[in-house]
Design a protein around this motif. Structure first.
Motif, PDB file in Angstrom:
ATOM      1  N   MET A 221       0.838  -1.181   0.000  1.00  0.00           N
ATOM      2  CA  MET A 221       0.000   0.000   0.000  1.00  0.00           C
ATOM      3  C   MET A 221       0.888   1.252   0.000  1.00  0.00           C
ATOM      4  SD  MET A 221      -3.072   0.894   2.547  1.00  0.00           S
ATOM      5  CE  MET A 221      -3.150   2.526   3.158  1.00  0.00           C
ATOM      6  N   THR A 222       0.477   2.249  -0.744  1.00  0.00           N
ATOM      7  CA  THR A 222       1.223   3.498  -0.853  1.00  0.00           C
ATOM      8  C   THR A 222       0.481   4.600  -0.112  1.00  0.00           C
ATOM      9  OG1 THR A 222       2.044   2.846  -3.021  1.00  0.00           O
ATOM     10  CG2 THR A 222       2.168   5.158  -2.474  1.00  0.00           C
ATOM     11  N   ASP A 223       1.209   5.341   0.690  1.00  0.00           N
ATOM     12  CA  ASP A 223       0.651   6.495   1.382  1.00  0.00           C
ATOM     13  C   ASP A 223       1.309   7.764   0.858  1.00  0.00           C
ATOM     14  OD1 ASP A 223      -1.060   5.118   3.183  1.00  0.00           O
ATOM     15  OD2 ASP A 223       0.657   4.677   4.476  1.00  0.00           O
ATOM     16  N   THR A 224       0.500   8.725   0.418  1.00  0.00           N
ATOM     17  CA  THR A 224       1.049  10.022   0.028  1.00  0.00           C
ATOM     18  C   THR A 224       1.350  10.777   1.312  1.00  0.00           C
ATOM     19  OG1 THR A 224      -0.160  10.041  -2.052  1.00  0.00           O
ATOM     20  CG2 THR A 224       0.599  12.173  -1.211  1.00  0.00           C
ATOM     21  N   ILE A 225       2.619  11.172   1.479  1.00  0.00           N
ATOM     22  CA  ILE A 225       3.011  11.830   2.718  1.00  0.00           C
ATOM     23  C   ILE A 225       3.338  13.309   2.538  1.00  0.00           C
ATOM     24  CG2 ILE A 225       3.722   9.765   3.955  1.00  0.00           C
ATOM     25  CD1 ILE A 225       6.574  10.241   3.076  1.00  0.00           C
ATOM     26  N   ALA A 226       3.431  13.771   1.293  1.00  0.00           N
ATOM     27  CA  ALA A 226       3.667  15.193   1.048  1.00  0.00           C
ATOM     28  C   ALA A 226       3.312  15.533  -0.396  1.00  0.00           C
ATOM     29  CB  ALA A 226       5.124  15.555   1.315  1.00  0.00           C
ATOM     30  N   VAL A 227       2.831  16.740  -0.594  1.00  0.00           N
ATOM     31  CA  VAL A 227       2.644  17.305  -1.931  1.00  0.00           C
ATOM     32  C   VAL A 227       3.274  18.691  -1.926  1.00  0.00           C
ATOM     33  CG1 VAL A 227       0.585  15.977  -2.560  1.00  0.00           C
ATOM     34  CG2 VAL A 227       0.329  18.139  -1.364  1.00  0.00           C
ATOM     35  N   GLU A 228       3.832  19.061  -3.080  1.00  0.00           N
ATOM     36  CA  GLU A 228       4.557  20.332  -3.198  1.00  0.00           C
ATOM     37  C   GLU A 228       5.554  20.497  -2.047  1.00  0.00           C
ATOM     38  OE1 GLU A 228       4.687  22.553  -5.731  1.00  0.00           O
ATOM     39  OE2 GLU A 228       3.503  21.049  -6.782  1.00  0.00           O
ATOM     40  N   GLN A 229       6.328  19.444  -1.829  1.00  0.00           N
ATOM     41  CA  GLN A 229       7.332  19.422  -0.768  1.00  0.00           C
ATOM     42  C   GLN A 229       8.527  20.284  -1.157  1.00  0.00           C
ATOM     43  OE1 GLN A 229       7.808  17.557   2.430  1.00  0.00           O
ATOM     44  NE2 GLN A 229       9.290  19.207   2.334  1.00  0.00           N
ATOM     45  N   SER A 230       8.711  21.387  -0.439  1.00  0.00           N
ATOM     46  CA  SER A 230       9.900  22.195  -0.695  1.00  0.00           C
ATOM     47  C   SER A 230      11.084  21.544   0.003  1.00  0.00           C
ATOM     48  CB  SER A 230       9.711  23.625  -0.203  1.00  0.00           C
ATOM     49  OG  SER A 230       9.566  23.638   1.198  1.00  0.00           O
ATOM     50  N   PHE A 231      12.259  21.734  -0.563  1.00  0.00           N
ATOM     51  CA  PHE A 231      13.442  21.180   0.072  1.00  0.00           C
ATOM     52  C   PHE A 231      14.638  22.059  -0.212  1.00  0.00           C
ATOM     53  CE2 PHE A 231      13.763  19.360  -4.166  1.00  0.00           C
ATOM     54  CZ  PHE A 231      15.117  19.426  -4.446  1.00  0.00           C
ATOM     55  N   ASP A 232      15.607  21.962   0.658  1.00  0.00           N
ATOM     56  CA  ASP A 232      16.919  22.523   0.394  1.00  0.00           C
ATOM     57  C   ASP A 232      17.931  21.744   1.211  1.00  0.00           C
ATOM     58  OD1 ASP A 232      17.276  23.820   3.009  1.00  0.00           O
ATOM     59  OD2 ASP A 232      15.919  25.361   2.269  1.00  0.00           O
ATOM     60  N   PHE A 233      19.104  21.648   0.680  1.00  0.00           N
ATOM     61  CA  PHE A 233      20.200  21.019   1.400  1.00  0.00           C
ATOM     62  C   PHE A 233      21.518  21.555   0.857  1.00  0.00           C
ATOM     63  CE2 PHE A 233      19.517  18.285  -2.212  1.00  0.00           C
ATOM     64  CZ  PHE A 233      20.752  17.758  -2.552  1.00  0.00           C
ATOM     65  N   GLU A 234      22.510  21.481   1.687  1.00  0.00           N
ATOM     66  CA  GLU A 234      23.824  22.000   1.325  1.00  0.00           C
ATOM     67  C   GLU A 234      24.741  20.840   0.984  1.00  0.00           C
ATOM     68  OE1 GLU A 234      27.329  24.260   3.717  1.00  0.00           O
ATOM     69  OE2 GLU A 234      25.309  25.081   3.949  1.00  0.00           O
ATOM     70  N   ILE A 235      25.389  20.936  -0.178  1.00  0.00           N
ATOM     71  CA  ILE A 235      26.398  19.941  -0.486  1.00  0.00           C
ATOM     72  C   ILE A 235      27.699  20.403   0.169  1.00  0.00           C
ATOM     73  CG2 ILE A 235      25.276  19.061  -2.553  1.00  0.00           C
ATOM     74  CD1 ILE A 235      27.092  20.735  -4.253  1.00  0.00           C
ATOM     75  N   ASP A 236      28.673  19.548   0.232  1.00  0.00           N
ATOM     76  CA  ASP A 236      29.865  19.772   1.043  1.00  0.00           C
ATOM     77  C   ASP A 236      30.592  21.087   0.797  1.00  0.00           C
ATOM     78  OD1 ASP A 236      29.314  17.320   2.129  1.00  0.00           O
ATOM     79  OD2 ASP A 236      30.806  16.248   0.954  1.00  0.00           O
ATOM     80  N   ASN A 237      30.480  21.640  -0.397  1.00  0.00           N
ATOM     81  CA  ASN A 237      31.226  22.858  -0.690  1.00  0.00           C
ATOM     82  C   ASN A 237      30.439  24.136  -0.412  1.00  0.00           C
ATOM     83  OD1 ASN A 237      29.469  22.613  -2.795  1.00  0.00           O
ATOM     84  ND2 ASN A 237      31.011  22.586  -4.402  1.00  0.00           N
ATOM     85  N   GLY A 238      29.362  24.052   0.345  1.00  0.00           N
ATOM     86  CA  GLY A 238      28.612  25.227   0.757  1.00  0.00           C
ATOM     87  C   GLY A 238      27.509  25.660  -0.184  1.00  0.00           C
ATOM     88  N   VAL A 239      27.328  24.994  -1.292  1.00  0.00           N
ATOM     89  CA  VAL A 239      26.278  25.347  -2.232  1.00  0.00           C
ATOM     90  C   VAL A 239      24.966  24.717  -1.770  1.00  0.00           C
ATOM     91  CG1 VAL A 239      25.464  25.042  -4.598  1.00  0.00           C
ATOM     92  CG2 VAL A 239      27.861  25.596  -4.154  1.00  0.00           C
ATOM     93  N   VAL A 240      23.902  25.513  -1.803  1.00  0.00           N
ATOM     94  CA  VAL A 240      22.584  25.043  -1.383  1.00  0.00           C
ATOM     95  C   VAL A 240      21.766  24.670  -2.614  1.00  0.00           C
ATOM     96  CG1 VAL A 240      20.434  25.654  -0.202  1.00  0.00           C
ATOM     97  CG2 VAL A 240      22.640  26.441   0.710  1.00  0.00           C
ATOM     98  N   ILE A 241      21.203  23.479  -2.585  1.00  0.00           N
ATOM     99  CA  ILE A 241      20.322  22.994  -3.645  1.00  0.00           C
ATOM    100  C   ILE A 241      18.890  23.151  -3.133  1.00  0.00           C
ATOM    101  CG2 ILE A 241      19.666  21.004  -5.046  1.00  0.00           C
ATOM    102  CD1 ILE A 241      22.580  21.920  -5.509  1.00  0.00           C
TER     103      ILE A 241
END
Length: 127
Positions: free
Chosen positions: A1-21
């Motif tokens: 069974m599949t549960d939808t847990i988010a819609v239009e989920q914003s995200f950001d994360f920093e890769i090791d060199n300080g750049v934010v995706i």
């Protein structure tokens, strides 16, 4: 069974060199304790090849965020599905943390070249 847990989920994360995706995920599903699903809906007429889907930044960055953030626990894998609304086609890839190691290194390399303006070379590996 599949549960939808988010819609239009914003995200950001920093890769090791300080750049934010940053980005937005159309829909996130939870299949079980081991698997997360990311769904992206495309409304254009163009449908890329399976190889293009496999190598796209989007199908690598979004799962990378799932693993890096820990927001949805520690899944073993992420299914990334592109839904092409006009053509009814579905293209899928499966990502594990290990499968994203090469992509993450490539992304850091590419960003470093862009920041330094060193004529980025996009063909240093499969990406």
């Amino acid at each position: 069974m599949t549960d939808t847990i988010a819609v239009e989920q914003s995200f950001d994360f920093e890769i090791d060199n300080g750049v934010v995706i940053r980005g937005f995920i159309d829909r996130v599903d939870k299949f079980d304790e081991k698997s997360i699903g990311i769904n992206d809906y495309k409304t254009g007429n163009w449908v890329p090849s399976s190889e293009e889907v496999e190598l796209s930044h989007q199908s690598n960055m979004y799962p990378l965020w799932v693993f890096e953030s820990g927001k949805y626990g520690k899944p073993e894998g992420v299914f990334f599905d592109y839904h092409y609304v006009k053509t009814g086609q579905l293209k899928s890839v499966y990502r594990t943390p290990e499968s994203l190691d090469v992509y993450k290194e490539y992304l850091k390399y590419l960003v470093d070249q862009i920041v330094r303006n060193d004529n980025p070379q996009p063909k240093i590996n499969i990406f």
